[in-house]
Enzyme design. Sequence first.
Site, PDB file in Angstrom:
ATOM      1  N   TYR A 175       0.313  -2.903  -6.962  1.00  0.00           N
ATOM      2  CA  TYR A 175       0.023  -1.442  -6.611  1.00  0.00           C
ATOM      3  C   TYR A 175      -1.103  -0.572  -7.239  1.00  0.00           C
ATOM      4  O   TYR A 175      -2.159  -0.191  -6.651  1.00  0.00           O
ATOM      5  CB  TYR A 175       1.382  -0.507  -6.841  1.00  0.00           C
ATOM      6  CG  TYR A 175       1.185   0.972  -6.340  1.00  0.00           C
ATOM      7  CD1 TYR A 175       1.033   1.158  -5.098  1.00  0.00           C
ATOM      8  CD2 TYR A 175       1.274   1.891  -7.260  1.00  0.00           C
ATOM      9  CE1 TYR A 175       0.908   2.517  -4.691  1.00  0.00           C
ATOM     10  CE2 TYR A 175       1.140   3.098  -6.822  1.00  0.00           C
ATOM     11  CZ  TYR A 175       0.824   3.517  -5.519  1.00  0.00           C
ATOM     12  OH  TYR A 175       0.766   4.987  -5.295  1.00  0.00           O
ATOM     13  N   GLU A 218       5.899  11.167  -1.604  1.00  0.00           N
ATOM     14  CA  GLU A 218       6.077  11.933  -2.749  1.00  0.00           C
ATOM     15  C   GLU A 218       6.870  13.050  -2.766  1.00  0.00           C
ATOM     16  O   GLU A 218       7.507  13.320  -3.811  1.00  0.00           O
ATOM     17  CB  GLU A 218       4.357  12.492  -3.130  1.00  0.00           C
ATOM     18  CG  GLU A 218       3.425  11.556  -3.508  1.00  0.00           C
ATOM     19  CD  GLU A 218       3.623  11.065  -4.775  1.00  0.00           C
ATOM     20  OE1 GLU A 218       4.387  11.505  -5.657  1.00  0.00           O
ATOM     21  OE2 GLU A 218       3.034   9.861  -5.133  1.00  0.00           O
ATOM     22  N   TRP A 267       8.857   6.600  -9.108  1.00  0.00           N
ATOM     23  CA  TRP A 267       8.171   5.977  -8.062  1.00  0.00           C
ATOM     24  C   TRP A 267       8.495   4.519  -7.897  1.00  0.00           C
ATOM     25  O   TRP A 267       8.471   4.161  -6.705  1.00  0.00           O
ATOM     26  CB  TRP A 267       6.311   6.238  -8.575  1.00  0.00           C
ATOM     27  CG  TRP A 267       5.882   5.524  -7.708  1.00  0.00           C
ATOM     28  CD1 TRP A 267       4.919   4.456  -7.842  1.00  0.00           C
ATOM     29  CD2 TRP A 267       5.671   5.763  -6.062  1.00  0.00           C
ATOM     30  NE1 TRP A 267       4.306   3.678  -6.632  1.00  0.00           N
ATOM     31  CE2 TRP A 267       4.742   4.861  -5.424  1.00  0.00           C
ATOM     32  CE3 TRP A 267       6.161   6.532  -5.254  1.00  0.00           C
ATOM     33  CZ2 TRP A 267       4.328   4.633  -4.147  1.00  0.00           C
ATOM     34  CZ3 TRP A 267       5.660   6.604  -3.706  1.00  0.00           C
ATOM     35  CH2 TRP A 267       4.965   5.754  -3.413  1.00  0.00           C
TER      36      TRP A 267
END
Length: 201
Positions: A26, A48, A56
């Site tokens: 990522y 988000e 996350w």
Amino acid sequence: MSATTAEPDGKLRCRWSAAAPEFLHYHDTEWGYPVSDDFRLFEKLSLEGFQSGLSWRTILAKRENFRTAFHHFDFHRIARFTQRDVERLLKDASIIRHRGKIEAVINNAKRAVELVEREGSLATFVWRYAPDTRQQSAPQTASTSAESIALSKALKKLGWKFVGPTTVYAFMQAMGLVNDHVADCVIRPKIERARKRFERP
């Protein structure tokens, strides 16, 4: 903020990229690269919002499930969701089953449709808030900025939900409005080159 060595090539990267195995890919291929695709921008704002109060890593692990559940974040389709869809999503154990966050995505999809009708694209709107690179804080030393506060206020004024300044700043970091890779990270120059080639919509 310093970098750290991350496998497999031994080159320096942002320290967080070594915190979990899935973070490396990522970090190297997505985080910070400039994005102008409306659906990807909407996806990130939505995810988000779902991340609020969570990690996350949790969201990233469920991202494909979110994409399936929300039609790859095509906000035109999501804007037509009904209460039946809310109840369906609340029964979907593959995503985060939080009524407020699910309803916020549906609400924000409607607001995104309105915004695109007025502005031409979501990208056109959000990229107006990209900061002057000469005035940015040192990488990874801030959780908000004047620009993220301004964008948050603008979105809230238009009726968006779960778009506080911290959420918006994380969005700006991830979507390339801010290059927050640390100075000695091997990816930072790639982001800089991508930003130079990037034409704001």
